[in-house]
Design a protein around this motif. Structure first.
Motif, mmCIF file in Angstrom:
data_model
loop_
_atom_site.group_PDB
_atom_site.id
_atom_site.type_symbol
_atom_site.label_atom_id
_atom_site.label_comp_id
_atom_site.label_asym_id
_atom_site.label_seq_id
_atom_site.Cartn_x
_atom_site.Cartn_y
_atom_site.Cartn_z
ATOM 1 N N THR A 12 -1.687 6.420 -4.997
ATOM 2 C CA THR A 12 -1.057 5.335 -4.205
ATOM 3 C C THR A 12 -1.568 4.830 -2.948
ATOM 4 O O THR A 12 -1.103 3.842 -2.416
ATOM 5 C CB THR A 12 0.484 5.819 -3.898
ATOM 6 O OG1 THR A 12 0.188 7.183 -3.330
ATOM 7 C CG2 THR A 12 1.233 6.170 -5.032
ATOM 8 N N SER A 14 -5.186 3.406 -0.535
ATOM 9 C CA SER A 14 -5.920 2.329 -0.706
ATOM 10 C C SER A 14 -7.152 2.571 -1.647
ATOM 11 O O SER A 14 -7.534 1.668 -2.609
ATOM 12 C CB SER A 14 -6.717 1.718 0.710
ATOM 13 O OG SER A 14 -7.716 1.274 0.744
ATOM 14 N N ILE A 15 -7.866 3.635 -1.547
ATOM 15 C CA ILE A 15 -8.691 3.972 -2.174
ATOM 16 C C ILE A 15 -8.457 4.532 -3.733
ATOM 17 O O ILE A 15 -8.876 4.032 -4.808
ATOM 18 C CB ILE A 15 -9.736 5.258 -1.921
ATOM 19 C CG1 ILE A 15 -10.322 4.994 -0.689
ATOM 20 C CG2 ILE A 15 -10.592 5.989 -2.973
ATOM 21 C CD1 ILE A 15 -11.686 3.890 -0.952
ATOM 22 N N GLY A 16 -7.229 5.138 -3.917
ATOM 23 C CA GLY A 16 -6.619 5.641 -5.217
ATOM 24 C C GLY A 16 -6.168 4.213 -5.855
ATOM 25 O O GLY A 16 -6.538 4.371 -7.242
ATOM 26 N N ASN A 40 5.443 8.102 -1.927
ATOM 27 C CA ASN A 40 5.512 6.938 -2.271
ATOM 28 C C ASN A 40 6.157 6.949 -3.829
ATOM 29 O O ASN A 40 5.096 6.714 -4.658
ATOM 30 C CB ASN A 40 4.264 6.339 -1.890
ATOM 31 C CG ASN A 40 4.575 4.550 -2.282
ATOM 32 O OD1 ASN A 40 5.623 4.222 -2.744
ATOM 33 N ND2 ASN A 40 3.530 3.788 -2.016
ATOM 34 N N SER A 59 3.591 15.304 -4.299
ATOM 35 C CA SER A 59 3.558 16.491 -3.663
ATOM 36 C C SER A 59 4.708 16.730 -2.891
ATOM 37 O O SER A 59 5.095 18.027 -2.408
ATOM 38 C CB SER A 59 2.404 16.253 -2.373
ATOM 39 O OG SER A 59 1.242 16.061 -3.139
ATOM 40 N N ALA A 123 -13.634 11.005 -1.964
ATOM 41 C CA ALA A 123 -13.583 9.985 -0.689
ATOM 42 C C ALA A 123 -13.006 10.712 0.379
ATOM 43 O O ALA A 123 -13.347 10.342 1.714
ATOM 44 C CB ALA A 123 -12.625 8.962 -1.266
ATOM 45 N N MET A 203 -8.323 -1.110 4.388
ATOM 46 C CA MET A 203 -8.215 0.443 4.259
ATOM 47 C C MET A 203 -6.697 1.156 4.517
ATOM 48 O O MET A 203 -5.986 0.408 5.352
ATOM 49 C CB MET A 203 -9.195 1.289 4.974
ATOM 50 C CG MET A 203 -10.606 0.552 4.974
ATOM 51 S SD MET A 203 -11.902 1.521 5.947
ATOM 52 C CE MET A 203 -11.346 0.830 7.427
ATOM 53 N N VAL A 207 -7.833 5.626 8.337
ATOM 54 C CA VAL A 207 -9.104 5.639 8.481
ATOM 55 C C VAL A 207 -9.251 4.303 9.202
ATOM 56 O O VAL A 207 -10.311 4.250 9.619
ATOM 57 C CB VAL A 207 -9.712 5.692 7.007
ATOM 58 C CG1 VAL A 207 -9.277 4.257 6.161
ATOM 59 C CG2 VAL A 207 -11.294 5.459 7.131
HETATM 60 P P1 NDP Z 1 -4.192 6.113 2.178
HETATM 61 O O1 NDP Z 1 -3.589 6.531 3.458
HETATM 62 O O2 NDP Z 1 -4.145 4.703 1.930
HETATM 63 O O3 NDP Z 1 -3.842 6.987 0.894
HETATM 64 C C1 NDP Z 1 -3.726 8.369 0.810
HETATM 65 C C2 NDP Z 1 -3.080 8.901 -0.331
HETATM 66 O O4 NDP Z 1 -3.033 10.444 -0.198
HETATM 67 C C3 NDP Z 1 -1.825 8.249 -0.795
HETATM 68 O O5 NDP Z 1 -1.681 8.396 -2.170
HETATM 69 C C4 NDP Z 1 -0.938 9.367 -0.039
HETATM 70 O O6 NDP Z 1 0.431 9.453 -0.770
HETATM 71 C C5 NDP Z 1 -1.553 10.733 -0.440
HETATM 72 N N1 NDP Z 1 -1.549 11.753 0.359
HETATM 73 C C6 NDP Z 1 -1.368 11.609 1.907
HETATM 74 N N2 NDP Z 1 -0.941 12.595 2.632
HETATM 75 C C7 NDP Z 1 -0.875 13.533 1.662
HETATM 76 C C8 NDP Z 1 -0.462 14.976 1.585
HETATM 77 N N3 NDP Z 1 -0.180 15.792 2.748
HETATM 78 N N4 NDP Z 1 -0.613 15.592 0.471
HETATM 79 C C9 NDP Z 1 -0.537 14.894 -0.833
HETATM 80 N N5 NDP Z 1 -0.740 13.633 -0.865
HETATM 81 C C10 NDP Z 1 -0.981 13.027 0.263
HETATM 82 O O7 NDP Z 1 -5.780 6.486 2.520
HETATM 83 P P2 NDP Z 1 -6.993 5.674 1.786
HETATM 84 O O8 NDP Z 1 -7.171 5.560 0.670
HETATM 85 O O9 NDP Z 1 -7.619 4.738 3.074
HETATM 86 O O10 NDP Z 1 -8.340 6.992 2.470
HETATM 87 C C11 NDP Z 1 -8.315 8.177 1.430
HETATM 88 C C12 NDP Z 1 -9.477 8.900 2.040
HETATM 89 O O11 NDP Z 1 -10.758 8.158 1.618
HETATM 90 C C13 NDP Z 1 -9.474 9.233 3.521
HETATM 91 O O12 NDP Z 1 -10.196 10.624 3.573
HETATM 92 C C14 NDP Z 1 -10.456 8.082 4.017
HETATM 93 O O13 NDP Z 1 -11.202 8.525 5.255
HETATM 94 C C15 NDP Z 1 -11.392 7.835 2.885
HETATM 95 N N6 NDP Z 1 -12.128 6.481 2.872
HETATM 96 C C16 NDP Z 1 -11.310 5.453 2.722
HETATM 97 C C17 NDP Z 1 -11.790 4.316 2.623
HETATM 98 C C18 NDP Z 1 -11.058 2.964 2.528
HETATM 99 O O14 NDP Z 1 -11.537 1.975 2.227
HETATM 100 N N7 NDP Z 1 -9.544 2.954 2.383
HETATM 101 C C19 NDP Z 1 -13.284 3.848 2.675
HETATM 102 C C20 NDP Z 1 -13.933 5.243 2.696
HETATM 103 C C21 NDP Z 1 -13.326 6.311 2.959
HETATM 104 P P3 NDP Z 1 1.437 8.423 -0.534
HETATM 105 O O15 NDP Z 1 1.151 7.217 -0.670
HETATM 106 O O16 NDP Z 1 2.790 8.775 -1.217
HETATM 107 O O17 NDP Z 1 1.650 8.661 1.192
#
Ligand code: NDP
Ligand code: MG
Length: 385
Positions: A12, A14-16, A40, A59, A123, A203, A207
């Motif tokens: 859910t 940004s990367i996912g 989410n 989770s 990521a 993002m 991040v």
């Molecule tokens: P987001 O905050 O957009 O997404 C994080 C995801 O992880 C969500 O699906 C969230 O679920 C889930 N999550 C968060 N905390 C937990 C937890 N404690 N247990 C289980 N699931 C959890 O992050 P980004 O997509 O931006 O970034 C993800 C990773 O990629 C980071 O490490 C970032 O540094 C790296 N990255 C990101 C970039 C980008 O463009 N966004 C570029 C390069 C690297 P929920 O939605 O339910 O909260």
């Protein structure tokens, strides 16, 4: 051709979300086996109905019933809790684990996947910052590759394909973030709304703040150290505001290889899944005649002390990068909650690191202990501001 069955952790985010989009553009090649989120539920349920994975994991266990009921009409298994994440990544019907979690929470599932011999498209840079030594050893011992998704590390990975000679230097490019042109006097007054606007990338919140403080680049220096086995002294950072060159590798004969593209995370996301192949991706071409010039500047360690803190934690080694990461996570969420100002983020981190006892060869339990202790220290520091 057998389809690659993929588990998308953090679907859910940004990367996912971009990962699911990439996967669904190649239905002959990829299949979504598992998707996960923390809390989410609305988006997770929507994604599950749209992409029909076999397994969904939430989770935060308190949301289990809500997700289970919503997906009852579909042949989708629902699990809850952080342990389910670690158990599931080892399932035999998963070919690759795509880790798009944010923060320290990514470490345990990464280790679990690697121990089960699964390739991990990574990521979640915090995994390597907190537990790089343990993670790289798990990858090596279980012959499980880690394929970088972070754009800089994907660039370096691509530059190194086919190379057998030693690396002379790694040059990590950084956009400079939204405050590259902001003076030191103005930095304390930055509001989170300003920090959440990144010039080149869209993002997740954590991040984005890391990019604004330049801690993101610091975490990436540590990530590069572990992924490519190079010492911090040969990892340079350079500001490149256009974000066209995603990083470079210099070799002993003076040759420099760079990977370039428009700044779009779908490129490194797809490459991590398609490697060693490349699949088509419908994105605009880089038009050099329109770009005209690419600019480069040295980083400013004084205005952005987080970069210095990350280099020094890496040079100290042991559990210090883990403490740095934990303190940064606490400080970033405090900034997002308006509890501290922008320039206090590095102060929290520096003071936390000073308070943590050094362990040179941390075990996994030392890493968990350091992570917990550093969070407590950082939380207590917040009360003093
Ligand atoms: P987001 O905050 O957009 O997404 C994080 C995801 O992880 C969500 O699906 C969230 O679920 C889930 N999550 C968060 N905390 C937990 C937890 N404690 N247990 C289980 N699931 C959890 O992050 P980004 O997509 O931006 O970034 C993800 C990773 O990629 C980071 O490490 C970032 O540094 C790296 N990255 C990101 C970039 C980008 O463009 N966004 C570029 C390069 C690297 P929920 O939605 O339910 O909260
Ligand atoms: Mg990056």
């Amino acid at each position: 051709m057998n389809k690659k069955r993929i588990a998308v952790l953090g679907a859910t985010g940004s990367i996912g979300r971009q990962c699911l989009e990439v996967i669904s553009n190649h239905p002959q090649r990829f299949e979504i086996e598992v998707i996960t989120a923390r809390s989410n539920t609305d988006m997770l349920i929507e994604q599950a109905i749209k992409y029909q994975p076999n397994i969904v994991i939430i989770s935060e266990a308190s949301y289990y019933n809500q997700v289970k009921e919503a997906l009852a009409p579909y042949p989708i298994k629902v699990f809850a809790g952080e342990e389910s994440l670690c158990d599931m990544v080892a399932f035999e019907n998963i070919d690759i684990v795509f880790n798009a979690l944010v923060g320290f929470s990514g470490l345990a599932p990464t280790l679990s996947a690697l121990r089960a011999g699964k390739p991990v498209a990574l990521a979640n840079k915090e995994t390597l910052v907190a537990g790089g030594d343990l993670v790289m050893k798990a990858a090596l011992h279980n012959h499980a590759p880690i394929i970088p998704v972070d754009s800089e590390h994907s660039a370096i990975f691509q530059c190194l394909l086919g190379e057998r000679s030693p690396i002379k230097k790694i040059v990590l490019t950084a956009s400079g973030g939204p405050f590259w042109h902001t003076s030191a006097d103005e930095l304390p007054f930055i509001r989170k709304e300003q920090a959440l606007k990144h010039p080149n990338w869209n993002m997740g919140e954590k991040v984005t703040i890391d990019s604004a403080t330049m801690m993101n680049k610091g975490l990436e220096v540590i990530e590069a150290h572990w992924l490519f086995g190079v010492s911090p002294s040969i990892i340079d950072v350079i500001i490149h505001p256009q974000s066209i060159i995603h990083s470079m590798v210099q070799f002993e004969d003076g040759s420099v290889k760079a990977q370039m593209s428009h700044p779009d995370m779908r490129i490194p996301i797809q490459f991590a899944l398609s490697f060693p192949q490349r699949f088509p991706l419908d994105l605009p071409e880089v038009r050099f005649e329109q770009l005209k010039h690419l600019d480069f500047y040295p980083p400013d360690f004084e205005r952005f002390p987080c970069l210095t803190l990350a280099y020094s934690a890496l040079k100290q080694g042991g559990n210090m990068p883990c403490a740095l990461n934990a303190a940064n996570e606490v400080a970033v969420s405090a900034f997002l909650n308006d509890s501290i100002s922008f320039h206090q983020v590095p102060v929290v981190i520096e003071k936390t690191i000073q308070a943590i006892s050094f362990i040179s060869q941390p075990t996994l339990s030392d890493i968990h202990l350091t992570n917990n202790q550093a969070r407590i220290v950082a939380q207590n520091l917040l009360k003093t501001f």
